[in-house]
Design an enzyme around this catalytic site. Sequence first.
Site, PDB file in Angstrom:
ATOM      1  N   THR A  48       0.819  -1.210   0.000  1.00 43.91           N
ATOM      2  CA  THR A  48       0.000   0.000   0.000  1.00 43.91           C
ATOM      3  C   THR A  48       0.857   1.266   0.000  1.00 43.91           C
ATOM      4  O   THR A  48       1.972   1.272   0.539  1.00 43.91           O
ATOM      5  CB  THR A  48      -0.898  -0.003   1.258  1.00 43.91           C
ATOM      6  N   ASP A  49       0.301   2.346  -0.532  1.00 47.91           N
ATOM      7  CA  ASP A  49       0.995   3.638  -0.500  1.00 47.91           C
ATOM      8  C   ASP A  49       1.086   4.186   0.927  1.00 47.91           C
ATOM      9  O   ASP A  49       1.844   5.121   1.186  1.00 47.91           O
ATOM     10  CB  ASP A  49       0.309   4.658  -1.428  1.00 47.91           C
ATOM     11  N   TYR A  86      -1.564  -0.282  11.123  1.00 49.74           N
ATOM     12  CA  TYR A  86      -1.761  -0.958   9.834  1.00 49.74           C
ATOM     13  C   TYR A  86      -0.586  -0.688   8.900  1.00 49.74           C
ATOM     14  O   TYR A  86       0.039  -1.625   8.380  1.00 49.74           O
ATOM     15  CB  TYR A  86      -3.069  -0.495   9.168  1.00 49.74           C
ATOM     16  N   LYS A 110       2.318  -3.257   7.352  1.00 53.50           N
ATOM     17  CA  LYS A 110       2.546  -3.465   5.911  1.00 53.50           C
ATOM     18  C   LYS A 110       3.991  -3.122   5.543  1.00 53.50           C
ATOM     19  O   LYS A 110       4.625  -3.812   4.744  1.00 53.50           O
ATOM     20  CB  LYS A 110       1.567  -2.632   5.082  1.00 53.50           C
TER      21      LYS A 110
END
Length: 349
Positions: free
Chosen positions: A127-128, A151, A155
Site C-alpha cells: 500500500t501507498d 496498519y 505493511k
Amino acid sequence: MPLSGRLLVTGGAGFIGSTWVRQVLRNNPDVRVTVLDKLTYAGNPANLREIEDDPRYRFVKGDITDRDLVSELAGEVDTIVNFAAESHVDRSIEEPDAFIRTDVLGTHVLLEAARRAGHRRYLQISTDEVYGDVAHGASVETDPLRPRSPYSASKASGDLLVSAYFTTYGLATLITRASNNFGPHQYPEKLIPLFITNALDDEPLPLYGDGRQVRDWLYVEDHCAAISLVLERGEPGSTYNVGGGSQITNLELTEMVLSELGKPRSLIRHVEDRPGHDRRYAIDSSRVRALGWRPQRTLREALAETVGWYVEHPEWWRPLKTGEYLDYYRRQYGARLAASDAGSVVERA
Ligand code: NAD
Ligand code: TYD
C-alpha cells in the site's frame, strides 16, 4: 503474454484478491489458482461464487501463519501472490495484534515457504500508506518508509521482509504499492462502501475531522490489471507504485457519492478525527506506467459503476451489516456521532 503456471493466492476471498482471481481466470486460460484464505470478517466466499465450478480453481480455508499448511501448499505451486492482510486502519488503532500476526509474521511464513520450495516469483500486495503522510509532491518507490498507523507499520514491515528475501536469498520478489481502492465487493467499513450503504438507508455519513484529507482513488479492476502486468513483466527485487491519478478530498468524494445517489448533503456529519490521521497520500506511478499500464476509467465513471453495483446488490452487503459489524460500528462511531449531533464537533474551514 498471458499469465500461466500454478498460483497460490492468499487472501483471495477479500475485496481485491477476489477481484484479481476472477480477472485472472477470465483472461488467462493456462493458469491454475489455489486460494488460501482464513475467512476473517472481511473474507467472503460469495466473492468467489462465480468461479467455484471452474476446474482451474480450488479453495483452501486456512491461515497464512500456519507453517505446515503453507509449506504443503507452496510445494504444489510455483508462485505466491499475497493479498492476505488485516486491512482497515481504524481496526488497527483499536486492536493492532492481528495486524502484526498476519501482515508481518504471515508474510514471513509465506516468504520462507517460497524460498524453500524454490518458487519462480513472490508478489507482495502492499500500500501507498507505507510512505506515510505526504505534504507535497508524490512518493517514489525508493523513498524512505514512514508508516504512522499500526496498519501501515505492519505493511511496511512485511515489505522490508520481502526485500530482505530478495537480497539475501535471491527469491524473485515483487512488491506493488497501490493507493486507495474502491469498487464492487468492498467490505462496508471502508469509506466508499460505508458511505454508499449508509446513504441508501438515509443514515449519517461520519466524515473524520474537516474532511479535507486527500486520497488518490484507484478502481479495483485497474489495480488488478497492474498486478498481473507486474507479475508478468516486473523486474525481480523491484517495487511498483500503482496510483489511480485521482486525488480528491474526502469531502469532495462524499459529495460525489451523494450526488450519484440523489441523496442530500445533510447526511454528512463531521465527527472526531481518527488519531494520527494521515492528511495526504500521493504516489508517482511512472514505473508501472512504463510497463504499459493505465487506469481504464475516470473516477466519476468508476464511482458511478460502483454505486450502481451496491444499489443492485443489497443481498451482498445487507447481511454484512449485522452482528459483529454493528458492535464495531457502535464502538467506532456511536459516541462520535452523538457528539456531532450535540454540536460539539464543528466543520473547520
Ligand atoms: P480485505 O480486508 O478485503 O481482504 C483481506 C483478506 O485476507 C480476507 O479475505 C481475509 O479473510 C484474508 N485474511 C486475513 N488474515 C488472514 C490470514 N491470517 N490468513 C489467511 N487469510 C487471511 O482486504 P483488501 O482491501 O482486499 O486488501 C488486499 C490487500 O491489498 C491487503 O494486503 C491490503 O493491505 C492491500 N491494499 C489494500 C488497499 C485498499 O484500498 N483496500 C490499497 C492498497 C493495498
Ligand atoms: P479508509 O477507507 O479507511 O482508507 P485509508 O484510511 O486506508 O485511507 O478511509 C479513507 C479516508 O476516509 C481516510 O482519510 C479516512 C476517511 N474516513 C472518514 O472520514 N470516515 C470514515 O468513516 C472512514 C471509514 C474513513
